[in-house]
Scaffold this motif. Structure first.
Motif, PDB file in Angstrom:
ATOM      1  N   GLY A  56      37.398  39.200  40.832  1.00 19.15           N
ATOM      2  CA  GLY A  56      38.028  40.138  41.748  1.00 19.15           C
ATOM      3  C   GLY A  56      39.498  40.254  41.423  1.00 19.15           C
ATOM      4  N   PRO A  57      40.314  40.723  42.370  1.00 23.08           N
ATOM      5  CA  PRO A  57      41.758  40.817  42.139  1.00 23.08           C
ATOM      6  C   PRO A  57      42.349  39.436  41.848  1.00 23.08           C
ATOM      7  CG  PRO A  57      41.126  41.950  44.158  1.00 23.08           C
ATOM      8  CD  PRO A  57      39.930  41.211  43.687  1.00 23.08           C
ATOM      9  N   VAL A  58      43.390  39.393  41.017  1.00 23.90           N
ATOM     10  CA  VAL A  58      44.008  38.131  40.627  1.00 23.90           C
ATOM     11  C   VAL A  58      45.308  37.948  41.403  1.00 23.90           C
ATOM     12  CG1 VAL A  58      44.987  36.835  38.692  1.00 23.90           C
ATOM     13  CG2 VAL A  58      42.988  38.271  38.339  1.00 23.90           C
ATOM     14  N   VAL A  59      45.486  36.745  41.948  1.00 20.78           N
ATOM     15  CA  VAL A  59      46.706  36.408  42.692  1.00 20.78           C
ATOM     16  C   VAL A  59      47.306  35.133  42.113  1.00 20.78           C
ATOM     17  CG1 VAL A  59      45.999  37.505  44.843  1.00 20.78           C
ATOM     18  CG2 VAL A  59      45.384  35.147  44.429  1.00 20.78           C
ATOM     19  N   GLU A  60      48.593  34.923  42.400  1.00 20.18           N
ATOM     20  CA  GLU A  60      49.247  33.688  41.983  1.00 20.18           C
ATOM     21  C   GLU A  60      48.995  32.638  43.047  1.00 20.18           C
ATOM     22  OE1 GLU A  60      53.311  34.092  40.835  1.00 20.18           O
ATOM     23  OE2 GLU A  60      52.880  35.819  39.563  1.00 20.18           O
ATOM     24  N   ARG A  61      48.076  31.765  42.767  1.00 19.97           N
ATOM     25  CA  ARG A  61      47.709  30.673  43.672  1.00 19.97           C
ATOM     26  C   ARG A  61      47.316  29.499  42.794  1.00 19.97           C
ATOM     27  NH1 ARG A  61      45.199  30.184  49.149  1.00 19.97           N
ATOM     28  NH2 ARG A  61      43.897  28.322  49.096  1.00 19.97           N
ATOM     29  N   LYS A  62      47.819  28.321  43.118  1.00 22.57           N
ATOM     30  CA  LYS A  62      47.578  27.142  42.299  1.00 22.57           C
ATOM     31  C   LYS A  62      46.210  26.559  42.611  1.00 22.57           C
ATOM     32  CE  LYS A  62      49.967  23.098  40.626  1.00 22.57           C
ATOM     33  NZ  LYS A  62      51.167  22.290  40.696  1.00 22.57           N
ATOM     34  N   ASP A 114      35.908  39.380  65.989  1.00 20.59           N
ATOM     35  CA  ASP A 114      37.237  39.153  66.547  1.00 20.59           C
ATOM     36  C   ASP A 114      37.977  38.002  65.864  1.00 20.59           C
ATOM     37  OD1 ASP A 114      35.556  37.214  67.596  1.00 20.59           O
ATOM     38  OD2 ASP A 114      36.562  37.152  69.543  1.00 20.59           O
ATOM     39  N   GLU A 115      37.377  37.407  64.839  1.00 24.98           N
ATOM     40  CA  GLU A 115      38.028  36.355  64.059  1.00 24.98           C
ATOM     41  C   GLU A 115      38.315  36.881  62.662  1.00 24.98           C
ATOM     42  OE1 GLU A 115      35.930  32.657  64.195  1.00 24.98           O
ATOM     43  OE2 GLU A 115      35.385  32.946  66.291  1.00 24.98           O
ATOM     44  N   GLY A 116      39.183  36.195  61.941  1.00 19.24           N
ATOM     45  CA  GLY A 116      39.597  36.649  60.618  1.00 19.24           C
ATOM     46  C   GLY A 116      38.501  36.540  59.577  1.00 19.24           C
ATOM     47  N   GLN A 117      38.814  37.090  58.401  1.00 13.24           N
ATOM     48  CA  GLN A 117      37.869  37.047  57.287  1.00 13.24           C
ATOM     49  C   GLN A 117      37.921  35.688  56.601  1.00 13.24           C
ATOM     50  OE1 GLN A 117      37.903  40.788  54.873  1.00 13.24           O
ATOM     51  NE2 GLN A 117      40.055  40.673  55.391  1.00 13.24           N
ATOM     52  N   THR A 118      36.912  35.402  55.803  1.00 18.31           N
ATOM     53  CA  THR A 118      36.919  34.230  54.945  1.00 18.31           C
ATOM     54  C   THR A 118      37.279  34.709  53.545  1.00 18.31           C
ATOM     55  OG1 THR A 118      35.184  33.209  56.274  1.00 18.31           O
ATOM     56  CG2 THR A 118      35.560  32.293  54.087  1.00 18.31           C
ATOM     57  N   VAL A 119      38.270  34.071  52.928  1.00 13.40           N
ATOM     58  CA  VAL A 119      38.731  34.439  51.598  1.00 13.40           C
ATOM     59  C   VAL A 119      38.219  33.386  50.620  1.00 13.40           C
ATOM     60  CG1 VAL A 119      40.709  34.989  50.148  1.00 13.40           C
ATOM     61  CG2 VAL A 119      40.815  35.435  52.608  1.00 13.40           C
ATOM     62  N   PHE A 120      37.521  33.823  49.586  1.00 13.42           N
ATOM     63  CA  PHE A 120      36.993  32.930  48.560  1.00 13.42           C
ATOM     64  C   PHE A 120      37.838  33.088  47.302  1.00 13.42           C
ATOM     65  CE2 PHE A 120      33.438  33.852  51.347  1.00 13.42           C
ATOM     66  CZ  PHE A 120      32.927  32.594  51.577  1.00 13.42           C
ATOM     67  N   ASP A 178      47.706  28.379  37.687  1.00  8.84           N
ATOM     68  CA  ASP A 178      48.433  29.126  38.718  1.00  8.84           C
ATOM     69  C   ASP A 178      47.871  30.507  39.033  1.00  8.84           C
ATOM     70  OD1 ASP A 178      49.130  30.189  36.291  1.00  8.84           O
ATOM     71  OD2 ASP A 178      51.234  30.500  36.824  1.00  8.84           O
ATOM     72  N   LYS A 179      46.717  30.871  38.484  1.00  7.37           N
ATOM     73  CA  LYS A 179      46.122  32.184  38.796  1.00  7.37           C
ATOM     74  C   LYS A 179      44.678  32.008  39.253  1.00  7.37           C
ATOM     75  CE  LYS A 179      49.060  34.953  35.952  1.00  7.37           C
ATOM     76  NZ  LYS A 179      49.642  36.106  36.503  1.00  7.37           N
ATOM     77  N   MET A 180      44.357  32.706  40.350  1.00  8.64           N
ATOM     78  CA  MET A 180      43.002  32.679  40.906  1.00  8.64           C
ATOM     79  C   MET A 180      42.611  34.095  41.300  1.00  8.64           C
ATOM     80  SD  MET A 180      43.050  29.270  43.286  1.00  8.64           S
ATOM     81  CE  MET A 180      41.341  28.801  43.093  1.00  8.64           C
ATOM     82  N   SER A 181      41.329  34.381  41.217  1.00 10.69           N
ATOM     83  CA  SER A 181      40.829  35.657  41.725  1.00 10.69           C
ATOM     84  C   SER A 181      40.294  35.406  43.126  1.00 10.69           C
ATOM     85  CB  SER A 181      39.738  36.218  40.821  1.00 10.69           C
ATOM     86  OG  SER A 181      38.618  35.376  40.820  1.00 10.69           O
ATOM     87  N   TYR A 182      40.141  36.479  43.903  1.00 12.24           N
ATOM     88  CA  TYR A 182      39.660  36.286  45.265  1.00 12.24           C
ATOM     89  C   TYR A 182      38.695  37.389  45.692  1.00 12.24           C
ATOM     90  CZ  TYR A 182      42.829  39.882  47.055  1.00 12.24           C
ATOM     91  OH  TYR A 182      43.466  41.070  47.306  1.00 12.24           O
ATOM     92  N   ALA A 183      37.908  37.064  46.712  1.00 12.44           N
ATOM     93  CA  ALA A 183      37.014  38.024  47.360  1.00 12.44           C
ATOM     94  C   ALA A 183      36.986  37.666  48.838  1.00 12.44           C
ATOM     95  CB  ALA A 183      35.619  37.954  46.762  1.00 12.44           C
ATOM     96  N   THR A 184      36.829  38.656  49.686  1.00 12.03           N
ATOM     97  CA  THR A 184      36.805  38.401  51.129  1.00 12.03           C
ATOM     98  C   THR A 184      35.479  38.822  51.720  1.00 12.03           C
ATOM     99  OG1 THR A 184      37.739  40.559  51.661  1.00 12.03           O
ATOM    100  CG2 THR A 184      39.292  38.741  51.348  1.00 12.03           C
ATOM    101  N   LEU A 185      35.046  38.086  52.746  1.00 11.93           N
ATOM    102  CA  LEU A 185      33.827  38.409  53.495  1.00 11.93           C
ATOM    103  C   LEU A 185      34.063  38.145  54.969  1.00 11.93           C
ATOM    104  CD1 LEU A 185      30.987  36.829  51.332  1.00 11.93           C
ATOM    105  CD2 LEU A 185      31.403  39.243  51.697  1.00 11.93           C
ATOM    106  N   GLN A 186      33.424  38.923  55.813  1.00 11.05           N
ATOM    107  CA  GLN A 186      33.484  38.708  57.252  1.00 11.05           C
ATOM    108  C   GLN A 186      32.275  37.872  57.644  1.00 11.05           C
ATOM    109  OE1 GLN A 186      36.044  39.871  59.227  1.00 11.05           O
ATOM    110  NE2 GLN A 186      35.190  38.596  60.810  1.00 11.05           N
ATOM    111  N   LEU A 187      32.431  36.549  57.633  1.00 12.77           N
ATOM    112  CA  LEU A 187      31.309  35.655  57.921  1.00 12.77           C
ATOM    113  C   LEU A 187      31.219  35.280  59.399  1.00 12.77           C
ATOM    114  CD1 LEU A 187      31.534  33.233  54.869  1.00 12.77           C
ATOM    115  CD2 LEU A 187      30.041  35.186  55.173  1.00 12.77           C
TER     116      LEU A 187
END
Length: 119
Positions: A73-79, A99-105, A86-95
């Protein structure tokens, strides 16, 4: 005893659709288990065409080496907490509930370690 209007391809006793006809054998209704001669299909003709997969150079299967270098998925600077990259990709899901936030993988691009964060 015929209870339904006789329509080719349907059982005259219970109205269920007949299974496909095997080459000149009698046909047995799945529902009422009665056996009928092939003429219950009338002059019905069934035609079908089988399409085999065509070669498409745009759909070439990737090797494991090529797949491992691609981001999920999109690449972000995260260790990465496992290897320190220092680079990770991410994906989000509404698990959870709406009324609560998403889960980011997050997935490390180097070691493929996966971690999640509830936002």
């Amino acid at each position: 005893m015929e209870l339904f209007t006789s329509t080719p391809g349907f059982c005259p006793s219970c109205g269920s659709i007949f299974p496909p006809l095997d080459s000149s054998k009698d046909v047995t209704c799945y529902n009422c288990k009665q056996t009928y001669k092939p003429d219950v299909f009338g002059d019905q003709v069934v035609e079908y065409t089988i399409h085999f997969n065509n070669y498409d150079p745009d759909k070439i299967v990737k090797t494991k080496e090529e797949e491992s270098s691609a981001a999920d998925g999109p690449v972000v600077e995260r260790k990465c907490s496992k290897c320190g990259h220092d680079k990770m990709s991410y994906a989000t899901l509404q698990l959870r509930s709406a009324d609560e936030g998403q889960t980011v993988f997050f997935t490390c691009l180097k070691c493929k370690f996966k971690e999640s964060e509830n936002s």
